[in-house]
Design an enzyme around this catalytic site. Structure first.
Site, short mmCIF file in Angstrom:
data_model
loop_
_atom_site.label_atom_id
_atom_site.label_comp_id
_atom_site.label_asym_id
_atom_site.label_seq_id
_atom_site.Cartn_x
_atom_site.Cartn_y
_atom_site.Cartn_z
N LYS A 1 15.91 -9.77 -12.10
CA LYS A 1 17.06 -10.47 -12.71
C LYS A 1 18.19 -9.46 -12.87
O LYS A 1 18.02 -8.44 -13.55
CB LYS A 1 16.69 -11.05 -14.07
CG LYS A 1 15.92 -12.35 -14.00
CD LYS A 1 15.82 -12.96 -15.39
CE LYS A 1 14.99 -14.22 -15.38
NZ LYS A 1 14.77 -14.75 -16.74
N HIS B 1 17.56 -14.55 -29.65
CA HIS B 1 18.90 -14.65 -29.04
C HIS B 1 19.90 -15.22 -30.04
O HIS B 1 21.06 -14.79 -30.08
CB HIS B 1 18.86 -15.56 -27.80
CG HIS B 1 18.23 -14.90 -26.61
ND1 HIS B 1 17.61 -15.61 -25.61
CD2 HIS B 1 18.11 -13.59 -26.26
CE1 HIS B 1 17.15 -14.77 -24.69
NE2 HIS B 1 17.43 -13.54 -25.07
N ARG C 1 26.90 -8.56 0.72
CA ARG C 1 25.83 -9.57 0.57
C ARG C 1 24.45 -8.97 0.36
O ARG C 1 23.43 -9.57 0.69
CB ARG C 1 25.80 -10.53 1.77
CG ARG C 1 27.11 -11.26 1.96
CD ARG C 1 26.97 -12.39 2.93
NE ARG C 1 28.27 -13.01 3.11
CZ ARG C 1 29.14 -12.62 4.04
NH1 ARG C 1 28.85 -11.64 4.86
NH2 ARG C 1 30.30 -13.22 4.13
N LYS D 1 4.14 -7.76 -16.82
CA LYS D 1 5.38 -8.38 -16.31
C LYS D 1 5.30 -8.53 -14.79
O LYS D 1 5.70 -9.56 -14.24
CB LYS D 1 6.62 -7.57 -16.72
CG LYS D 1 7.88 -8.24 -16.17
CD LYS D 1 9.07 -8.22 -17.05
CE LYS D 1 10.18 -9.10 -16.46
NZ LYS D 1 11.49 -8.83 -17.01
N ASN E 1 9.37 -15.22 -22.96
CA ASN E 1 10.44 -15.56 -23.90
C ASN E 1 9.96 -15.67 -25.34
O ASN E 1 10.72 -16.07 -26.22
CB ASN E 1 11.01 -16.91 -23.48
CG ASN E 1 12.43 -16.75 -23.07
OD1 ASN E 1 12.86 -15.64 -22.75
ND2 ASN E 1 13.16 -17.83 -23.12
N GLU F 1 11.20 -18.45 -12.54
CA GLU F 1 10.98 -19.22 -13.76
C GLU F 1 10.92 -20.70 -13.47
O GLU F 1 11.52 -21.53 -14.14
CB GLU F 1 12.10 -18.91 -14.76
CG GLU F 1 11.64 -18.95 -16.18
CD GLU F 1 12.56 -18.23 -17.14
OE1 GLU F 1 13.29 -17.32 -16.73
OE2 GLU F 1 12.49 -18.58 -18.32
N1 LIG Z 1 17.18 -7.96 -16.27
C1 LIG Z 1 16.28 -8.29 -17.17
O1 LIG Z 1 15.24 -8.90 -16.88
C2 LIG Z 1 16.53 -7.89 -18.60
C3 LIG Z 1 15.50 -8.00 -19.54
C4 LIG Z 1 15.75 -7.55 -20.84
C5 LIG Z 1 16.99 -7.03 -21.17
N2 LIG Z 1 17.97 -6.95 -20.23
C6 LIG Z 1 19.30 -6.37 -20.57
O2 LIG Z 1 19.13 -5.01 -20.91
C7 LIG Z 1 20.24 -4.61 -21.72
C8 LIG Z 1 19.76 -3.74 -22.85
O3 LIG Z 1 19.14 -2.61 -22.30
P1 LIG Z 1 18.73 -1.34 -23.21
O4 LIG Z 1 18.09 -1.79 -24.46
O5 LIG Z 1 18.00 -0.43 -22.30
O6 LIG Z 1 20.13 -0.76 -23.68
P2 LIG Z 1 21.17 0.27 -23.00
O7 LIG Z 1 21.11 0.25 -21.54
O8 LIG Z 1 22.49 -0.03 -23.65
O9 LIG Z 1 20.65 1.68 -23.52
C9 LIG Z 1 20.61 1.95 -24.91
C10 LIG Z 1 21.22 3.30 -25.25
O10 LIG Z 1 20.33 4.34 -24.89
C11 LIG Z 1 21.01 5.33 -24.13
N3 LIG Z 1 20.01 5.93 -23.28
C12 LIG Z 1 19.46 5.40 -22.17
N4 LIG Z 1 18.46 6.18 -21.73
C13 LIG Z 1 18.39 7.25 -22.56
C14 LIG Z 1 17.56 8.37 -22.63
N5 LIG Z 1 16.53 8.54 -21.80
N6 LIG Z 1 17.79 9.27 -23.63
C15 LIG Z 1 18.78 9.06 -24.51
N7 LIG Z 1 19.58 8.00 -24.52
C16 LIG Z 1 19.40 7.10 -23.55
C17 LIG Z 1 22.10 4.56 -23.42
O11 LIG Z 1 23.12 5.43 -23.01
C18 LIG Z 1 22.52 3.60 -24.52
O12 LIG Z 1 23.39 4.21 -25.42
C19 LIG Z 1 20.92 -5.89 -22.18
O13 LIG Z 1 22.14 -6.03 -21.49
C20 LIG Z 1 19.96 -6.99 -21.76
O14 LIG Z 1 20.63 -8.20 -21.44
C21 LIG Z 1 17.76 -7.36 -18.96
#
Ligand SMILES: NC(=O)c1ccc[n+]([C@@H]2O[C@H](COP(=O)([O-])OP(=O)(O)OC[C@H]3O[C@@H](n4cnc5c(N)ncnc54)[C@H](O)[C@@H]3O)[C@@H](O)[C@H]2O)c1
Ligand SMILES: [Zn+2]
Length: 361
Positions: free
Chosen positions: A141, A251, A119, A225, A244, A235
């Site tokens: 989130k 999206h 939990r 942020k 957004n 929100e």
């Molecule tokens: N929680 C939230 O508020 C929120 C907000 C926006 C997006 N998201 C989520 O985030 C996700 C996308 O995240 P992302 O764009 O970071 O993608 P990701 O986590 O898939 O990373 C992108 C790529 O970069 C690589 N990588 C990461 N750090 C690296 C580094 N320092 N050097 C080299 N390679 C590296 C990873 O291995 C991966 O292949 C989605 O699932 C989305 O839904 C969440």
């Protein structure tokens, strides 16, 4: 340090260069536990696992790695189950906390695991992509995806600390850096004309990986942020909604592309261009400012047109299913750079027309 206030607890965001080697020291100032369970993927572990583990061990923590696959597919209940079983095996007479070392995928998954294990146990975000540093690591989130849609199983569960080391961006593939820049442009457009002007002026330095310029961007965006989520964590007051901007159509573009072939940042770049067009058509924004936004996106090599494999129908149908669209045809639009406005009841005909004009013929 930037402070974020949440219903659970307040937490800090440390931003700087070379901070990963101080992770252990930062964690030892909090009462998070004694045993660090680092969730990451093989690529990030190869690059940064050693420094991360050493820093934690030097500060007296025990360390164990839990590797997950490197794709959005890791944000699933199946992978979450595996991580939780591993964590339960690790947690024998220990005081575990999770370290989410990676991009948004690792951060969302590890945060969700922290929320549900016993939990809720403490976790620390160590974001390694630009998107994670400016967006997903802040605001609490956490989520995994279901077959029915992205992020459908989740929890608001803030980290105890975010350690953002901009030096980690040096190894990021260019496409990932550019994708993150779409979110940075978004922050400038919705809330910080000064940042927006810097983005217009500094694109070549930023694209060349200039750490001074990137640190400025990360710090400005994290502040924006943090301020927004501190006032509207869940929100409920409409404040978080402005984050957004560009995401409604964005999206839909991602869904229409079945989440492959286009990054999140590229999709929201097209979404921001559409939001600007809608703003102009509704008489809210003047054409010159819309052109400035479009030009800034182009400076970073971000798309403002969708490929012609996408049809207006493919983009518009998921739009009406978007959980944030709320059946009110709600859009975050723009009156000026730095002045967003939420508009309900945008006519479906106008949406169709604007989307159609954004598909390459
Ligand atoms: N929680 C939230 O508020 C929120 C907000 C926006 C997006 N998201 C989520 O985030 C996700 C996308 O995240 P992302 O764009 O970071 O993608 P990701 O986590 O898939 O990373 C992108 C790529 O970069 C690589 N990588 C990461 N750090 C690296 C580094 N320092 N050097 C080299 N390679 C590296 C990873 O291995 C991966 O292949 C989605 O699932 C989305 O839904 C969440
Ligand atoms: Zn986004």
């Amino acid at each position: 340090m930037i402070k974020v206030f949440s219903q659970n607890h307040a937490y800090g965001i440390e931003i700087g260069r070379g901070l990963l080697s101080s992770l252990g020291r930062y964690c030892s100032r909090l009462s998070v536990g004694k045993d660090a369970f680092i969730v990451t993927n093989a690529r990030v572990k190869r690059a940064y696992g050693g420094i991360c583990a050493l820093s934690l061990k030097e500060a007296g923590f025990t360390v164990s790695f839990c590797l997950v696959g490197d794709s959005e597919k890791s944000k699933s209940l199946a992978v979450c189950g595996k991580v939780l079983e591993r964590l339960a095996g690790f947690d024998r007479g220990k005081r575990p906390f999770i370290v989410a070392l990676g991009g948004g995928v690792v951060g969302d998954l590890a945060g969700f695991c922290a929320a549900v294990y016993k939990r809720g146990i403490p976790y620390v975000q160590v974001p390694t992509t630009l998107l994670a540093q400016v967006d997903s690591s802040i605001g609490g989130k956490t989520a995994v995806d279901l077959k029915a849609g992205k992020n459908l199983a989740g929890a608001f569960y803030p980290p105890r600390l975010v350690v953002t080391d901009v030096e980690l961006l040096a190894s990021l593939p260019r496409r990932q850096l550019v994708s993150g820049m779409a979110e940075v442009v978004k922050y400038g457009v919705i809330s910080d004309p000064g940042l927006f002007r810097r983005l217009e002026a500094d694109s070549s330095k930023i694209l060349a990986g200039g750490l001074k310029e990137l640190e400025y961007c990360v710090e400005r965006c994290a502040r924006i942020k943090a301020a927004i989520v501190s006032r509207d964590e869940r929100e409920e007051k409409g404040l978080r909604t402005i984050l957004n901007f560009g995401h409604t159509v964005g999206h839909a573009v991602e869904a229409a592309s079945c989440y492959s072939g286009i990054t999140h940042g590229e999709a929201i770049s097209i979404g921001m261009a559409c939001a600007c067009s809608l703003s102009v058509r509704l008489g809210l924004l003047d054409g010159a400012n819309a052109a400035r936004v479009e030009n800034a996106l182009r400076l970073y090599g971000l798309p403002v047109m969708a490929g012609n494999t996408l049809t207006p129908r493919l983009i518009i149908e998921p739009l009406f299913r978007d959980k944030k669209f709320k059946g009110k045809n709600r859009f975050v639009l723009l009156r000026d750079i730095g002045r967003p406005v939420i508009v309900d009841d945008v006519s479906p005909e106008l949406i169709r027309e604007v989307v159609r004009a954004r598909i390459r013929s």
